[in-house]
Design an enzyme around this catalytic site. Structure first.
Site, mmCIF file in Angstrom:
data_model
loop_
_atom_site.group_PDB
_atom_site.id
_atom_site.type_symbol
_atom_site.label_atom_id
_atom_site.label_comp_id
_atom_site.label_asym_id
_atom_site.label_seq_id
_atom_site.Cartn_x
_atom_site.Cartn_y
_atom_site.Cartn_z
ATOM 1 N N CYS A 112 91.377 23.963 24.258
ATOM 2 C CA CYS A 112 90.537 23.408 23.183
ATOM 3 C C CYS A 112 89.861 22.118 23.645
ATOM 4 O O CYS A 112 88.655 21.932 23.455
ATOM 5 C CB CYS A 112 91.386 23.161 21.938
ATOM 6 S SG CYS A 112 90.437 22.671 20.490
ATOM 7 N N CYS A 113 90.636 21.218 24.272
ATOM 8 C CA CYS A 113 90.053 19.965 24.769
ATOM 9 C C CYS A 113 89.004 20.245 25.829
ATOM 10 O O CYS A 113 87.990 19.543 25.918
ATOM 11 C CB CYS A 113 91.136 19.057 25.350
ATOM 12 S SG CYS A 113 92.109 18.156 24.126
ATOM 13 N N CYS A 193 90.349 13.504 17.631
ATOM 14 C CA CYS A 193 90.077 14.536 16.634
ATOM 15 C C CYS A 193 91.072 14.409 15.469
ATOM 16 O O CYS A 193 92.241 14.078 15.676
ATOM 17 C CB CYS A 193 90.197 15.915 17.262
ATOM 18 S SG CYS A 193 88.915 16.273 18.483
ATOM 19 N N CYS A 196 94.552 16.173 15.534
ATOM 20 C CA CYS A 196 95.370 15.870 16.714
ATOM 21 C C CYS A 196 95.713 14.397 16.844
ATOM 22 O O CYS A 196 96.145 13.941 17.903
ATOM 23 C CB CYS A 196 94.648 16.339 17.975
ATOM 24 S SG CYS A 196 94.325 18.109 18.002
ATOM 25 N N CYS A 221 93.119 14.183 27.420
ATOM 26 C CA CYS A 221 92.364 15.393 27.095
ATOM 27 C C CYS A 221 91.722 16.010 28.318
ATOM 28 O O CYS A 221 91.313 17.167 28.289
ATOM 29 C CB CYS A 221 91.294 15.079 26.064
ATOM 30 S SG CYS A 221 90.012 13.963 26.682
HETATM 31 S S1 SF4 Z 1 91.880 16.708 20.422
HETATM 32 FE FE1 SF4 Z 1 92.620 18.572 19.361
HETATM 33 S S2 SF4 Z 1 90.871 19.422 18.193
HETATM 34 FE FE2 SF4 Z 1 90.106 17.852 19.640
HETATM 35 S S3 SF4 Z 1 89.443 19.027 21.376
HETATM 36 FE FE3 SF4 Z 1 91.546 18.374 21.839
HETATM 37 S S4 SF4 Z 1 92.906 19.993 21.044
HETATM 38 FE FE4 SF4 Z 1 90.831 20.345 20.204
#
Ligand code: SF4
Length: 235
Positions: A112-113, A193, A196, A221
């Site tokens: 996701c990151c 985010c 998170c 991240c």
């Molecule tokens: S912080 Fe969380 S929602 Fe944002 S990109 Fe990373 S995993 Fe995804």
């Protein structure tokens, strides 16, 4: 490009002025609207020179971060360039793994990151020969060796306030009336985010509120450091 160790003792304001004058539109301040990035915007604006700034909108940011973009425009007259993920990549990831895949495993969180942060960030960096970030060494063990100036993937990465203490940061914010992200008042010490990030508990590491459900994983991240190896700048 060569060694930049001679710039290690240059003051943050002077380093930013040097970068703006040297690289002009091929330089930018990267900010996520946290204290460090806001200080860089404040210092850069004090040069009186035009400069570029950009931020990353992952699609999962808290509303307060969006508000800060407008606050910056009003306070500094800087129109922050907003970088977004590739829509097709998001659609494919969510279709296969769901919207909140980051809860499933560290690997899914990294995915996701990577899609929402790292890849769009890398694409944006292609516009620049140098960029500045508000990273500081005291933000946690992963950041303890951050250099003020380093070459990375053919461009310069500046961390002008790398050697600042939390006390210096707060003092600068207050003395210069730098706009403060509203979530700091709610106990947050690092802001990313919305799903998170949480406020920290007294005594916790500054970045403990990031991906708090991960016990042993690095609180990164992938933009500044690879989240799954022991060292090395990722970008
Ligand atoms: S912080 Fe969380 S929602 Fe944002 S990109 Fe990373 S995993 Fe995804």
């Amino acid at each position: 490009m060569g060694s930049y160790s001679h710039l290690e003792n240059v003051a943050a304001a002077d380093l930013l002025r040097w970068a703006i004058e040297t690289f002009e539109e091929r330089f930018a301040v990267a900010t996520s609207m946290q204290k460090g990035g806001m200080i860089l915007l404040d210092l850069a604006s004090r040069t009186g020179l035009p400069f570029r700034a950009f931020t990353l909108d992952t699609g999962r940011l808290p509303a307060e971060t969006h508000t800060m973009i407008e606050t910056v425009r009003q306070r500094y007259g800087v129109s922050v360039e907003v970088v977004t993920p590739d829509r097709a990549e998001i659609t494919a990831m969510v279709a296969e793994h769901g919207q909140d895949l980051f809860r499933d495993s560290v690997e899914m969180r990294h995915l996701c990151c990577n899609v929402r942060k790292v890849r769009p960030f890398e694409r944006k960096l292609r516009e620049f020969d140098a960029w500045a970030t508000g990273l500081r060494r005291r933000q946690g063990r992963t950041r303890a060796a951050v250099a003020k100036v380093a070459e990375s993937n053919g461009r310069l990465k500046l961390a002008p306030i790398a050697d600042w203490s939390p006390q210096q940061v707060d003092a600068y914010m207050i003395e210069n009336d730098v706009p403060l992200h509203p979530l700091y008042a709610k106990g947050y010490t690092s802001i990313g985010c919305a799903p998170c990030t949480r406020a920290i508990i007294q005594g916790e590491d500054e970045r403990a509120g990031r991906w708090w459900w991960e016990v042993d994983a690095k609180k990164e991240c992938g933009i500044h450091f690879a989240p799954d190896c022991s060292d090395g700048a990722f970008i």
